[in-house]
Motif scaffolding. Sequence first.
Motif: not given
Ligand code: MD6
Length: 226
Positions: A130, A218, A220
Amino acid sequence: MTHPHPPAQQMDLLLPDTRPAREELETGAVLMRQFATPHAANLLQALHEITQQAPFHHMLTPGGGTMSAAMTCCGTLGWVSSPMGYAYTALDPLSQRPWPAMPASLFALAQSAALAAGYPNFAPNACLLNRYQSHSHMGLHQDRDEGDITQPIVSLSLGRTGLFMWGGPNRHGRVRTFALEHGDVLVWGGPARLHYHGIKGLAPNPHALTGLTRYNMTFRHVVAPS
Ligand code: MD6
Ligand code: FE
């Protein structure tokens, strides 16, 4: 009224980092602050190489909008959002080619973070990247497309600080907000695996390595769609 504290940017310079190195948000969810900081330059280089092959872009949402954070993926499977829904795919829909391979250095770091958080044998095969800029955010959501909720997710933040929302198992429960800073690694699984979470926004000050941009990766373990 005079303000009792100096601005945040000055505080960074004046105060030592007093955040605990390891904080259990709740059972199954561990924030390991600065865990990845020693590797930051290599991680940003790996990110750069991935995004040369699979550029960040704003995916469309099932609801007819666009994601405010730009995304891309690496690994055997990548997460995509489109008007048709959410899915893990073997091909990048933009290029119709496989996603870039997950660099061994990223795999190893994610695995060692999982181990340190109490999850041995984590073997990520998918990584969602992201990118946030000044007005980006990510609404409260669950990560539940992986096909196997026995495996944790390892989340690594780089650059500008993100304001992370941590909720509970229900969308409308209590939400806590805390900072995810450069190098912080958040690992969660177990009873917290499906907890709601999101990014409210970014802290105002730029980061020395990324300017006004925040990156998050992230990792997985996804069971291939049949
Ligand atoms: C972020 N993180 O930190 C968005 N999802 O930009 C997430 O959506 C996320 O940090 C699953 C597990 C850990 C996360
Ligand atoms: Fe998530």
